[in-house]
Design an enzyme around this catalytic site. Structure first.
Site, PDB file in Angstrom:
ATOM      1  N   GLU A   1      45.777 -16.382 -96.965  1.00 21.47           N
ATOM      2  CA  GLU A   1      45.339 -15.970 -95.614  1.00 21.47           C
ATOM      3  C   GLU A   1      44.589 -17.015 -94.983  1.00 21.47           C
ATOM      4  OE1 GLU A   1      45.210 -12.929 -93.738  1.00 21.47           O
ATOM      5  OE2 GLU A   1      43.782 -14.755 -92.503  1.00 21.47           O
TER       6      GLU A   1
ATOM      7  N   LYS B   1      55.323   3.133 -97.263  1.00 19.90           N
ATOM      8  CA  LYS B   1      54.632   4.102 -98.158  1.00 19.90           C
ATOM      9  C   LYS B   1      55.721   4.342 -99.337  1.00 19.90           C
ATOM     10  CE  LYS B   1      52.256   2.549 -95.738  1.00 19.90           C
ATOM     11  NZ  LYS B   1      52.207   1.977 -94.702  1.00 19.90           N
TER      12      LYS B   1
ATOM     13  N   VAL C   1      48.651 -21.886 -94.578  1.00 19.30           N
ATOM     14  CA  VAL C   1      50.225 -22.403 -94.995  1.00 19.30           C
ATOM     15  C   VAL C   1      50.762 -23.454 -93.850  1.00 19.30           C
ATOM     16  CG1 VAL C   1      52.443 -21.927 -95.233  1.00 19.30           C
ATOM     17  CG2 VAL C   1      50.581 -20.310 -96.053  1.00 19.30           C
TER      18      VAL C   1
ATOM     19  N   HIS D   1      34.142  22.560-103.502  1.00 21.79           N
ATOM     20  CA  HIS D   1      33.936  21.647-104.603  1.00 21.79           C
ATOM     21  C   HIS D   1      34.952  22.102-105.707  1.00 21.79           C
ATOM     22  CE1 HIS D   1      31.728  19.891-107.837  1.00 21.79           C
ATOM     23  NE2 HIS D   1      31.811  21.218-108.631  1.00 21.79           N
TER      24      HIS D   1
ATOM     25  N   ILE E   1      49.969  -5.071 -93.708  1.00 19.78           N
ATOM     26  CA  ILE E   1      51.423  -5.521 -94.104  1.00 19.78           C
ATOM     27  C   ILE E   1      51.505  -6.286 -95.305  1.00 19.78           C
ATOM     28  CG2 ILE E   1      53.828  -6.058 -93.194  1.00 19.78           C
ATOM     29  CD1 ILE E   1      53.228  -5.172 -90.478  1.00 19.78           C
TER      30      ILE E   1
ATOM     31  N   ARG F   1      52.614  -8.987 -85.818  1.00 15.44           N
ATOM     32  CA  ARG F   1      53.794  -8.677 -84.846  1.00 15.44           C
ATOM     33  C   ARG F   1      53.698  -8.964 -83.561  1.00 15.44           C
ATOM     34  NH1 ARG F   1      57.253  -5.418 -87.461  1.00 15.44           N
ATOM     35  NH2 ARG F   1      57.922  -4.395 -85.683  1.00 15.44           N
TER      36      ARG F   1
HETATM   37  P1  FAD Z   1      58.736   0.624 -82.422  1.00 10.94           P
HETATM   38  O1  FAD Z   1      58.775   1.606 -83.587  1.00 10.94           O
HETATM   39  O2  FAD Z   1      58.827  -0.912 -82.700  1.00 10.94           O
HETATM   40  O3  FAD Z   1      60.091   0.947 -81.579  1.00 10.94           O
HETATM   41  C1  FAD Z   1      60.439   0.419 -80.776  1.00 10.94           C
HETATM   42  C2  FAD Z   1      62.012   0.835 -80.620  1.00 10.94           C
HETATM   43  O4  FAD Z   1      62.529   0.439 -79.294  1.00 10.94           O
HETATM   44  C3  FAD Z   1      62.929   0.304 -81.503  1.00 10.94           C
HETATM   45  O5  FAD Z   1      63.681   1.447 -82.073  1.00 10.94           O
HETATM   46  C4  FAD Z   1      63.793  -0.405 -80.896  1.00 10.94           C
HETATM   47  O6  FAD Z   1      65.283  -0.721 -81.346  1.00 10.94           O
HETATM   48  C5  FAD Z   1      63.928  -0.161 -79.362  1.00 10.94           C
HETATM   49  N1  FAD Z   1      64.170  -0.887 -78.390  1.00 10.94           N
HETATM   50  C6  FAD Z   1      63.790  -2.179 -78.004  1.00 10.94           C
HETATM   51  N2  FAD Z   1      64.264  -2.711 -76.951  1.00 10.94           N
HETATM   52  C7  FAD Z   1      65.359  -1.751 -76.589  1.00 10.94           C
HETATM   53  C8  FAD Z   1      66.103  -1.786 -75.386  1.00 10.94           C
HETATM   54  N3  FAD Z   1      66.268  -2.697 -74.494  1.00 10.94           N
HETATM   55  N4  FAD Z   1      66.948  -0.557 -75.263  1.00 10.94           N
HETATM   56  C9  FAD Z   1      66.803   0.352 -76.164  1.00 10.94           C
HETATM   57  N5  FAD Z   1      66.376   0.532 -77.308  1.00 10.94           N
HETATM   58  C10 FAD Z   1      65.218  -0.730 -77.507  1.00 10.94           C
HETATM   59  N6  FAD Z   1      51.509   1.681 -88.461  1.00 10.94           N
HETATM   60  C11 FAD Z   1      50.852   2.707 -88.802  1.00 10.94           C
HETATM   61  O7  FAD Z   1      50.355   3.348 -87.842  1.00 10.94           O
HETATM   62  N7  FAD Z   1      50.784   3.043 -90.176  1.00 10.94           N
HETATM   63  C12 FAD Z   1      51.384   2.345 -90.957  1.00 10.94           C
HETATM   64  O8  FAD Z   1      51.248   2.644 -92.379  1.00 10.94           O
HETATM   65  C13 FAD Z   1      52.336   1.249 -90.606  1.00 10.94           C
HETATM   66  N8  FAD Z   1      52.623   0.497 -91.624  1.00 10.94           N
HETATM   67  C14 FAD Z   1      53.668  -0.447 -90.961  1.00 10.94           C
HETATM   68  C15 FAD Z   1      54.396  -1.151 -92.159  1.00 10.94           C
HETATM   69  C16 FAD Z   1      55.175  -1.983 -91.941  1.00 10.94           C
HETATM   70  C17 FAD Z   1      56.209  -2.937 -92.885  1.00 10.94           C
HETATM   71  C18 FAD Z   1      55.558  -2.549 -90.566  1.00 10.94           C
HETATM   72  C19 FAD Z   1      56.298  -3.714 -90.049  1.00 10.94           C
HETATM   73  C20 FAD Z   1      54.761  -1.927 -89.400  1.00 10.94           C
HETATM   74  C21 FAD Z   1      54.033  -0.822 -89.771  1.00 10.94           C
HETATM   75  N9  FAD Z   1      53.333   0.000 -88.871  1.00 10.94           N
HETATM   76  C22 FAD Z   1      52.222   0.944 -89.347  1.00 10.94           C
HETATM   77  C23 FAD Z   1      53.185  -0.264 -87.411  1.00 10.94           C
HETATM   78  C24 FAD Z   1      54.225   0.567 -86.700  1.00 10.94           C
HETATM   79  O9  FAD Z   1      55.443   0.725 -87.371  1.00 10.94           O
HETATM   80  C25 FAD Z   1      54.159   0.137 -85.247  1.00 10.94           C
HETATM   81  O10 FAD Z   1      53.031   0.324 -84.798  1.00 10.94           O
HETATM   82  C26 FAD Z   1      55.065   1.490 -84.421  1.00 10.94           C
HETATM   83  O11 FAD Z   1      56.440   1.386 -84.991  1.00 10.94           O
HETATM   84  C27 FAD Z   1      55.218   0.914 -83.055  1.00 10.94           C
HETATM   85  O12 FAD Z   1      55.665   2.073 -82.343  1.00 10.94           O
HETATM   86  P2  FAD Z   1      56.499   1.775 -81.082  1.00 10.94           P
HETATM   87  O13 FAD Z   1      57.075   3.018 -80.654  1.00 10.94           O
HETATM   88  O14 FAD Z   1      55.659   1.187 -80.051  1.00 10.94           O
HETATM   89  O15 FAD Z   1      57.597   0.712 -81.367  1.00 10.94           O
HETATM   90  P1  AMP Z   2      47.806  -8.706 -89.382  1.00  5.63           P
HETATM   91  O1  AMP Z   2      48.142  -9.434 -88.028  1.00  5.63           O
HETATM   92  O2  AMP Z   2      46.880  -7.815 -89.354  1.00  5.63           O
HETATM   93  O3  AMP Z   2      49.310  -8.367 -89.693  1.00  5.63           O
HETATM   94  O4  AMP Z   2      47.682 -10.040 -90.369  1.00  5.63           O
HETATM   95  C1  AMP Z   2      48.401 -11.084 -90.321  1.00  5.63           C
HETATM   96  C2  AMP Z   2      47.623 -12.173 -90.993  1.00  5.63           C
HETATM   97  O5  AMP Z   2      48.300 -13.328 -91.006  1.00  5.63           O
HETATM   98  C3  AMP Z   2      46.247 -12.567 -90.225  1.00  5.63           C
HETATM   99  O6  AMP Z   2      45.058 -12.280 -90.858  1.00  5.63           O
HETATM  100  C4  AMP Z   2      46.333 -14.110 -89.947  1.00  5.63           C
HETATM  101  O7  AMP Z   2      45.032 -14.892 -89.994  1.00  5.63           O
HETATM  102  C5  AMP Z   2      47.181 -14.433 -91.204  1.00  5.63           C
HETATM  103  N1  AMP Z   2      48.235 -15.864 -90.839  1.00  5.63           N
HETATM  104  C6  AMP Z   2      48.604 -16.200 -89.683  1.00  5.63           C
HETATM  105  N2  AMP Z   2      49.325 -17.387 -89.803  1.00  5.63           N
HETATM  106  C7  AMP Z   2      48.738 -17.737 -91.127  1.00  5.63           C
HETATM  107  C8  AMP Z   2      49.156 -19.312 -92.023  1.00  5.63           C
HETATM  108  N3  AMP Z   2      49.949 -20.206 -91.454  1.00  5.63           N
HETATM  109  N4  AMP Z   2      48.888 -19.169 -93.133  1.00  5.63           N
HETATM  110  C9  AMP Z   2      48.117 -18.241 -93.644  1.00  5.63           C
HETATM  111  N5  AMP Z   2      47.780 -16.928 -93.004  1.00  5.63           N
HETATM  112  C10 AMP Z   2      48.190 -16.539 -91.946  1.00  5.63           C
END
Ligand code: FAD
Ligand code: AMP
Length: 472
Positions: A210, A57, A244, A451, A191, A279
């Site tokens: 996609e 963001k 792809v 408004h 993402i 993911r």
């Molecule tokens: P995580 O945030 O993945 O945290 C897990 C933690 O556990 C990590 O810090 C890791 O180091 C730790 N860990 C793992 N194994 C161990 C272990 N054995 N011992 C100690 N520590 C450990 N979500 C949204 O809602 N809004 C958004 O705008 C958004 N944007 C995103 C943009 C990007 C580029 C990405 C990659 C993700 C985005 N997400 C967004 C998704 C969001 O980041 C995840 O859904 C969220 O972080 C999940 O939270 P969590 O606590 O389950 O896991």
């Molecule tokens: P999300 O799971 O919402 O982050 O989106 C990931 C997207 O990647 C999904 O819409 C999938 O259909 C797409 N995707 C996965 N594998 C491939 C691939 N080999 N080529 C193009 N798109 C893909």
């Protein structure tokens, strides 16, 4: 007696919120986190703060300013000659935001007297963990209850191997040191679209591939169509039905081959390629199965409705158990588990989940789409209001998109609200609250909205459900 009442593994938005709530409820709490920042420090915040929601963001906001100055400043009478992009400064700003927020969590842990344990946790028994610190030293920690919040990592696909130079995942795409001239993105999910937008706005020629035939298949069809049109207008070349098949670095360029559902084998050549295909749950090194925790064939930890694993004193929340991989879902799940441990009857309404894609403008929704309701045989009415008819959107200079409100044809209960437009993420909060309170569209229609605000579009969409919008 155990060292702690509650030990949380992972300090992402799932884990750190769980730890805070558990501490608020009087549990002696510790949180174990292994994340090491690029500066070599152990940091809290997980994916969301370090390489997810927040840095993306920050870059979206920076790149939006740049794009706006070039394309829209003149409409406001502002002459921006020779606008240039200092990528290093943009990344530094992002890194500072991340660091201030992760330090903020450390401060919250102190405030709530949560013990922060640095290192990787691994189960020894159902109540005992071994924690290996970054320097290799180990300690054992015992707890009455253990909550796993180990999150997720990017999915890798063999056809596009990450080399962290030319072919990167979402983490690599947050730190390109210059603007790639040609950028490929695999995956048009949230993402992929957000990261494609960032670099597209600052000058990359972006091609998004996609595999699915429909753009934003999970969203309302009319909203998805409007978003596709707008993003295409902004310069993103989005190809759906494009799977792809290979990506290889040849002479410092990435040759990406894909199978187009209509045109057959195709190829693009780009300078960088982002793989954003989803993911997957992360349980590496946790030794969870050895103590009886069940992990399903897709790698997610299996839990019951209370988020309890197959081991009665061990719970799991957030990305590692599947469902919507969203930060707020992880946090609320943690709150639910902590409160239930304290004897509360907390529940989560998974069907009232806010979804946001932070393109410009944003896509945001809650509840069901028309397609889902049709499939379920539910009769519904739709009210739609375009931002082109909103005074505030006009004043902002961005009138793309609309709000679509879907209500039950018989009871008028709101079943879904779908937004494409400026500040959709913020507007969605009203929609989520309305659905949490089981509102009818009439409830929203009879609510006084300030408004001029963008929120008036929500009011008008509600009026439109009954066929009586005022300004459209
Ligand atoms: P995580 O945030 O993945 O945290 C897990 C933690 O556990 C990590 O810090 C890791 O180091 C730790 N860990 C793992 N194994 C161990 C272990 N054995 N011992 C100690 N520590 C450990 N979500 C949204 O809602 N809004 C958004 O705008 C958004 N944007 C995103 C943009 C990007 C580029 C990405 C990659 C993700 C985005 N997400 C967004 C998704 C969001 O980041 C995840 O859904 C969220 O972080 C999940 O939270 P969590 O606590 O389950 O896991
Ligand atoms: P999300 O799971 O919402 O982050 O989106 C990931 C997207 O990647 C999904 O819409 C999938 O259909 C797409 N995707 C996965 N594998 C491939 C691939 N080999 N080529 C193009 N798109 C893909």
């Amino acid at each position: 007696m155990a060292d702690y009442n509650v030990v949380v593994i992972g300090a992402g938005p799932g884990g750190y919120v769980t730890a805070i709530r558990a501490a608020q409820l009087g549990f002696k709490t510790a949180c174990i986190e292994k994340w090491i920042s690029p500066e070599g420090k152990n940091v809290l915040g997980g994916t969301c703060l370090n390489v997810g929601c927040i840095p993306s963001k920050a870059l979206l906001d920076s790149s939006h300013h740049f794009y706006d100055m070039q394309h829209h400043a003149a409409e406001h009478g502002i002459q921006c000659k020779e606008v240039s992009m200092d990528v290093a400064a943009m990344l530094k700003r992002k890194d500072e935001i991340v660091s201030s927020l992760t330090q903020g969590i450390a401060g919250l842990f102190k405030k709530h007297k949560i013990t922060r344990i640095e290192g990787a946790a691994s189960f020894l028994t159902t109540h005992q963990l071994q924690v290996t610190a970054p320097d290799g030293t180990t300690q054992t920690v015992t707890a009455d209850t253990i909550i796993i919040a180990t999150g997720s990592v990017p999915v890798r696909i063999p056809v596009a191997p990450i080399d962290n130079e030319y072919i990167v995942d979402s983490t690599g795409a947050l730190k390109f040191d210059s603007v790639p001239k040609r950028l490929g993105v695999i995956g048009a999910g949230a993402i992929g679209l957000e990261l494609g937008s960032v670099w597209g706005r600052v000058g990359s020629e972006v091609t998004v591939l996609e595999a699915l035939p429909d753009f934003l298949a999970v969203a309302d069809r009319k909203i998805a169509a409007a978003a596709l049109k707008e993003l295409t207008k902004q310069g993103l070349a989005i190809h759906t039905g494009a799977s792809v098949t290979s990506a290889a670095v040849v002479n410092g360029e990435v040759v990406v081959k894909y199978n187009d559902a209509k045109k057959g084998e195709q190829e693009i050549v780009v300078d960088k390629l982002i793989v954003a295909v989803g993911r997957k749950p992360y349980t590496e090194g946790l030794n969870a199965e050895a103590i009886g925790i069940k992990i399903n064939e897709r790698g997610f930890i299996e839990v019951d409705a209370e988020r309890r694993t197959a081991v009665p004193n061990v719970y799991a929340i957030g990305d590692v158990i599947g469902g919507p991989m969203l930060a707020h879902k992880a946090s609320e799940e943690g709150v639910m588990v902590a409160e239930r441990l304290a004897g509360h009857k907390t529940e989560m309404h998974y069907d009232i989940m806010p979804w946001v894609i932070y393109t410009f403008p944003e896509v945001a929704w809650v509840g069901k789409t028309e397609e889902q309701l049709k499939a379920e045989g539910v009769e519904y009415k739709v009210g739609q209001f375009p931002f082109a008819a909103s005074g505030r959107a006009k004043a902002h200079g961005n009138t793309s998109g609309m709000i679509r409100m879907i209500a039950d044809a018989k009871t008028d209960r709101v079943l879904g609200i779908h937004i494409f437009g400026i500040s959709a993420s913020e507007l969605l909060a009203e929609a989520v609250l309305a659905m949490e309170f089981d509102a009818s569209s009439e409830d929203i229609a009879r609510t006084i909205h300030g408004h001029p605000t963008l929120a008036e579009a929500m009011h008008e969409a509600a009026l439109a459900v009954d066929g009586r919008p005022i300004h459209f």
